[in-house]
Design a protein around this motif. Structure first.
Motif, PDB file in Angstrom:
ATOM      1  N   THR A 167     -42.657 -25.453   9.507  1.00 23.41           N
ATOM      2  CA  THR A 167     -43.185 -26.565  10.228  1.00 23.41           C
ATOM      3  C   THR A 167     -41.872 -27.026  10.973  1.00 23.41           C
ATOM      4  O   THR A 167     -42.109 -27.869  11.930  1.00 23.41           O
ATOM      5  CB  THR A 167     -43.537 -27.636   9.390  1.00 23.41           C
ATOM      6  OG1 THR A 167     -42.574 -28.051   8.260  1.00 23.41           O
ATOM      7  CG2 THR A 167     -44.821 -27.314   8.381  1.00 23.41           C
ATOM      8  N   GLY A 168     -40.713 -26.604  10.377  1.00 25.12           N
ATOM      9  CA  GLY A 168     -39.621 -27.201  11.146  1.00 25.12           C
ATOM     10  C   GLY A 168     -39.181 -28.498  10.703  1.00 25.12           C
ATOM     11  O   GLY A 168     -38.473 -29.198  11.323  1.00 25.12           O
ATOM     12  N   VAL A 169     -39.657 -29.133   9.542  1.00 23.42           N
ATOM     13  CA  VAL A 169     -39.555 -30.306   9.273  1.00 23.42           C
ATOM     14  C   VAL A 169     -38.491 -30.499   8.393  1.00 23.42           C
ATOM     15  O   VAL A 169     -38.351 -29.829   7.234  1.00 23.42           O
ATOM     16  CB  VAL A 169     -40.789 -30.932   8.499  1.00 23.42           C
ATOM     17  CG1 VAL A 169     -40.392 -32.526   8.352  1.00 23.42           C
ATOM     18  CG2 VAL A 169     -41.765 -31.128   9.774  1.00 23.42           C
ATOM     19  N   ALA A 170     -37.412 -31.367   8.493  1.00 22.18           N
ATOM     20  CA  ALA A 170     -36.358 -31.521   7.529  1.00 22.18           C
ATOM     21  C   ALA A 170     -36.950 -32.346   6.166  1.00 22.18           C
ATOM     22  O   ALA A 170     -37.489 -33.442   6.450  1.00 22.18           O
ATOM     23  CB  ALA A 170     -35.000 -32.038   8.096  1.00 22.18           C
ATOM     24  N   THR A 171     -36.491 -32.132   5.104  1.00 26.97           N
ATOM     25  CA  THR A 171     -36.901 -32.746   3.754  1.00 26.97           C
ATOM     26  C   THR A 171     -35.506 -33.472   3.350  1.00 26.97           C
ATOM     27  O   THR A 171     -35.650 -34.550   2.801  1.00 26.97           O
ATOM     28  CB  THR A 171     -37.446 -31.644   2.666  1.00 26.97           C
ATOM     29  OG1 THR A 171     -36.402 -30.725   2.458  1.00 26.97           O
ATOM     30  CG2 THR A 171     -38.589 -30.901   3.312  1.00 26.97           C
ATOM     31  N   GLN A 172     -34.387 -32.703   3.375  1.00 26.73           N
ATOM     32  CA  GLN A 172     -33.188 -33.530   3.145  1.00 26.73           C
ATOM     33  C   GLN A 172     -31.955 -33.192   3.897  1.00 26.73           C
ATOM     34  O   GLN A 172     -31.847 -32.202   4.363  1.00 26.73           O
ATOM     35  CB  GLN A 172     -32.818 -33.212   1.639  1.00 26.73           C
ATOM     36  CG  GLN A 172     -31.719 -33.854   0.948  1.00 26.73           C
ATOM     37  CD  GLN A 172     -31.326 -33.571  -0.351  1.00 26.73           C
ATOM     38  OE1 GLN A 172     -30.912 -32.387  -0.474  1.00 26.73           O
ATOM     39  NE2 GLN A 172     -31.616 -34.319  -1.349  1.00 26.73           N
ATOM     40  N   VAL A 173     -31.221 -34.265   4.237  1.00 28.71           N
ATOM     41  CA  VAL A 173     -29.898 -33.958   4.915  1.00 28.71           C
ATOM     42  C   VAL A 173     -28.719 -34.804   4.123  1.00 28.71           C
ATOM     43  O   VAL A 173     -28.984 -36.106   4.049  1.00 28.71           O
ATOM     44  CB  VAL A 173     -29.973 -34.725   6.393  1.00 28.71           C
ATOM     45  CG1 VAL A 173     -28.829 -34.479   6.995  1.00 28.71           C
ATOM     46  CG2 VAL A 173     -31.138 -34.162   7.244  1.00 28.71           C
ATOM     47  N   ARG A 174     -27.822 -34.081   3.897  1.00 27.80           N
ATOM     48  CA  ARG A 174     -26.700 -34.805   3.108  1.00 27.80           C
ATOM     49  C   ARG A 174     -25.398 -34.561   3.937  1.00 27.80           C
ATOM     50  O   ARG A 174     -25.039 -33.342   4.301  1.00 27.80           O
ATOM     51  CB  ARG A 174     -26.588 -33.972   1.625  1.00 27.80           C
ATOM     52  CG  ARG A 174     -27.835 -34.432   0.996  1.00 27.80           C
ATOM     53  CD  ARG A 174     -27.589 -34.180  -0.646  1.00 27.80           C
ATOM     54  NE  ARG A 174     -26.896 -34.975  -1.321  1.00 27.80           N
ATOM     55  CZ  ARG A 174     -26.453 -34.948  -2.753  1.00 27.80           C
ATOM     56  NH1 ARG A 174     -26.863 -33.910  -3.357  1.00 27.80           N
ATOM     57  NH2 ARG A 174     -25.570 -35.789  -3.017  1.00 27.80           N
ATOM     58  N   GLU A 175     -24.741 -35.558   4.028  1.00 25.98           N
ATOM     59  CA  GLU A 175     -23.479 -35.441   5.083  1.00 25.98           C
ATOM     60  C   GLU A 175     -22.310 -34.922   3.984  1.00 25.98           C
ATOM     61  O   GLU A 175     -22.252 -35.122   2.840  1.00 25.98           O
ATOM     62  CB  GLU A 175     -23.041 -36.875   5.552  1.00 25.98           C
ATOM     63  CG  GLU A 175     -23.986 -37.387   6.440  1.00 25.98           C
ATOM     64  CD  GLU A 175     -23.582 -38.677   7.216  1.00 25.98           C
ATOM     65  OE1 GLU A 175     -24.030 -39.220   8.004  1.00 25.98           O
ATOM     66  OE2 GLU A 175     -22.418 -39.504   6.532  1.00 25.98           O
ATOM     67  N   PHE A 176     -21.256 -34.449   4.837  1.00 20.77           N
ATOM     68  CA  PHE A 176     -20.059 -33.972   3.883  1.00 20.77           C
ATOM     69  C   PHE A 176     -18.958 -34.391   4.877  1.00 20.77           C
ATOM     70  O   PHE A 176     -18.604 -34.464   5.905  1.00 20.77           O
ATOM     71  CB  PHE A 176     -20.231 -32.516   3.164  1.00 20.77           C
ATOM     72  CG  PHE A 176     -20.294 -31.613   4.425  1.00 20.77           C
ATOM     73  CD1 PHE A 176     -19.385 -31.187   5.259  1.00 20.77           C
ATOM     74  CD2 PHE A 176     -21.388 -30.834   4.411  1.00 20.77           C
ATOM     75  CE1 PHE A 176     -19.655 -30.040   6.142  1.00 20.77           C
ATOM     76  CE2 PHE A 176     -21.681 -30.165   5.382  1.00 20.77           C
ATOM     77  CZ  PHE A 176     -20.999 -29.685   6.463  1.00 20.77           C
ATOM     78  N   LEU A 177     -17.647 -34.141   4.257  1.00 17.71           N
ATOM     79  CA  LEU A 177     -16.436 -34.400   4.769  1.00 17.71           C
ATOM     80  C   LEU A 177     -15.783 -33.170   5.269  1.00 17.71           C
ATOM     81  O   LEU A 177     -15.747 -32.301   4.353  1.00 17.71           O
ATOM     82  CB  LEU A 177     -15.536 -35.280   3.965  1.00 17.71           C
ATOM     83  CG  LEU A 177     -16.044 -36.783   3.670  1.00 17.71           C
ATOM     84  CD1 LEU A 177     -15.257 -37.397   2.594  1.00 17.71           C
ATOM     85  CD2 LEU A 177     -16.121 -37.614   5.011  1.00 17.71           C
ATOM     86  N   TYR A 178     -14.965 -32.827   6.090  1.00 17.67           N
ATOM     87  CA  TYR A 178     -14.251 -31.806   6.547  1.00 17.67           C
ATOM     88  C   TYR A 178     -12.887 -32.055   7.115  1.00 17.67           C
ATOM     89  O   TYR A 178     -12.552 -33.286   7.607  1.00 17.67           O
ATOM     90  CB  TYR A 178     -15.089 -30.772   7.501  1.00 17.67           C
ATOM     91  CG  TYR A 178     -15.214 -31.416   8.866  1.00 17.67           C
ATOM     92  CD1 TYR A 178     -14.347 -30.892   9.851  1.00 17.67           C
ATOM     93  CD2 TYR A 178     -16.027 -32.288   9.177  1.00 17.67           C
ATOM     94  CE1 TYR A 178     -14.626 -31.119  11.162  1.00 17.67           C
ATOM     95  CE2 TYR A 178     -16.367 -32.754  10.519  1.00 17.67           C
ATOM     96  CZ  TYR A 178     -15.509 -32.257  11.200  1.00 17.67           C
ATOM     97  OH  TYR A 178     -15.509 -32.452  12.911  1.00 17.67           O
ATOM     98  N   PRO A 179     -11.778 -31.433   7.015  1.00 17.11           N
ATOM     99  CA  PRO A 179     -10.691 -31.812   7.431  1.00 17.11           C
ATOM    100  C   PRO A 179     -10.631 -31.855   8.972  1.00 17.11           C
ATOM    101  O   PRO A 179     -11.425 -31.204   9.686  1.00 17.11           O
ATOM    102  CB  PRO A 179      -9.793 -30.310   6.989  1.00 17.11           C
ATOM    103  CG  PRO A 179     -10.432 -29.861   6.130  1.00 17.11           C
ATOM    104  CD  PRO A 179     -11.972 -29.947   6.014  1.00 17.11           C
TER     105      PRO A 179
END
Length: 283
Positions: free
Chosen positions: A148-160
């Motif tokens: 379907t192309g539908v996102a179920t979860q998005v979790r941010e993260f940190l990067y240098p």
């Protein structure tokens, strides 16, 4: 006849009971297999990608995959040459978690909310994701349904912090991005830069309202590509906006440029129009 307490059971009745039990067991096994198969199909249609997300209209984003390596609570990211971008939609059912301590913050402000794997824990909504995407590229791990192309979860993260890269090349318009093809250049005294040959495959450089665009013409809307506002190397000096960049690329299709972009995210920070070197010495 076999008796159990006061209730007599015939052999026929026992066989019927046994057959019923076998049928129930078979139905249970079938149901278990069906449930297991459904779970396998669902798992097969789900994909999880580490990378950068950018907006692509209301309730949609484009995810650029990256190879992610965790170092403590930070992620080091590297482009994947063969990876294709994915357009993903999202709605009210989205599980979105930020690294900021509140959903409406533009920056972490010195305090982060992450778990042991360095992934955001502050629960937010799809509207918060739209707000965040409007600020710039979002580093995140995105899980979505490939059917379907539908996102179920998005979790941010940190990067240098990213290392900037400077390059010359040809720019054309992409979806919320510049499609940039690097070129080798030759510095011609008093004449500017001569673009000689391709120096690599095209790369996608996303940009937002913070990008700085310098033009060579007499105004930001001047598409004549004359060196009215250019330095001695033919590089544009007239400062313009992201909207001017979009309009110029739409009108000219391809522009010779000098770009500065961030290495791991490939976010376009600055782009300067370059006036084509003129004369026989430019060949």
């Amino acid at each position: 006849m076999i008796t159990r307490g006061r209730v007599p059971l015939s052999i026929t009745a026992l066989v019927a009971v046994a057959l019923t039990g076998c049928a129930q067991a078979a139905q249970g096994a079938t149901a278990e297999r069906t449930t297991s198969s459904a779970g396998a199909v669902q798992a097969a249609s789900t994909r999880t990608v580490y990378g950068f997300a950018r907006p692509d209209g209301a309730g949609a984003m484009i995810v650029s995959p990256r190879k992610a390596t965790r170092a403590g609570k930070l992620y080091r990211l590297q482009p994947i040459p063969s990876a294709k971008e994915a357009r993903v939609t999202y709605g009210s059912s989205l599980d979105y978690r930020r690294v900021t301590t509140a959903c409406d913050l533009k920056e972490t402000e010195g305090a982060v909310a992450v778990d042991a794997k360095g992934l955001g824990t502050t629960r937010c909504t799809d509207k918060d994701l739209s707000f965040t995407l409007g600020l710039g590229l979002v580093p995140a791990v995105v899980t979505y349904d490939t059917t379907t192309g539908v996102a179920t979860q998005v979790r941010e993260f940190l990067y240098p912090p990213d290392d900037p890269t400077t390059a010359f090349g040809m720019a054309s318009l992409g979806r919320g991005a510049v499609t940039f093809t690097p070129y080798k250049v030759k510095r011609v005294p008093t004449m500017g830069y001569s673009f000689t040959k391709k120096a690599g495959a095209p790369v996608i450089l996303p940009y937002n309202g913070t990008v700085v665009f310098y033009r060579t013409g007499r105004s930001c809307a001047d598409n004549s590509q004359q060196p009215t506002s250019a330095d001695r190397n033919g590089v544009g000096t007239r400062r313009c906006t992201a909207a001017d960049l979009t309009r110029a690329l739409r009108a000219l299709k391809t522009i010779q440029v000098k770009v500065d972009y961030l290495k791991s995210s490939r976010e376009l920070m600055e782009i300067r129009e370059v006036f084509p070197c003129q004369g026989d010495t430019c060949g």
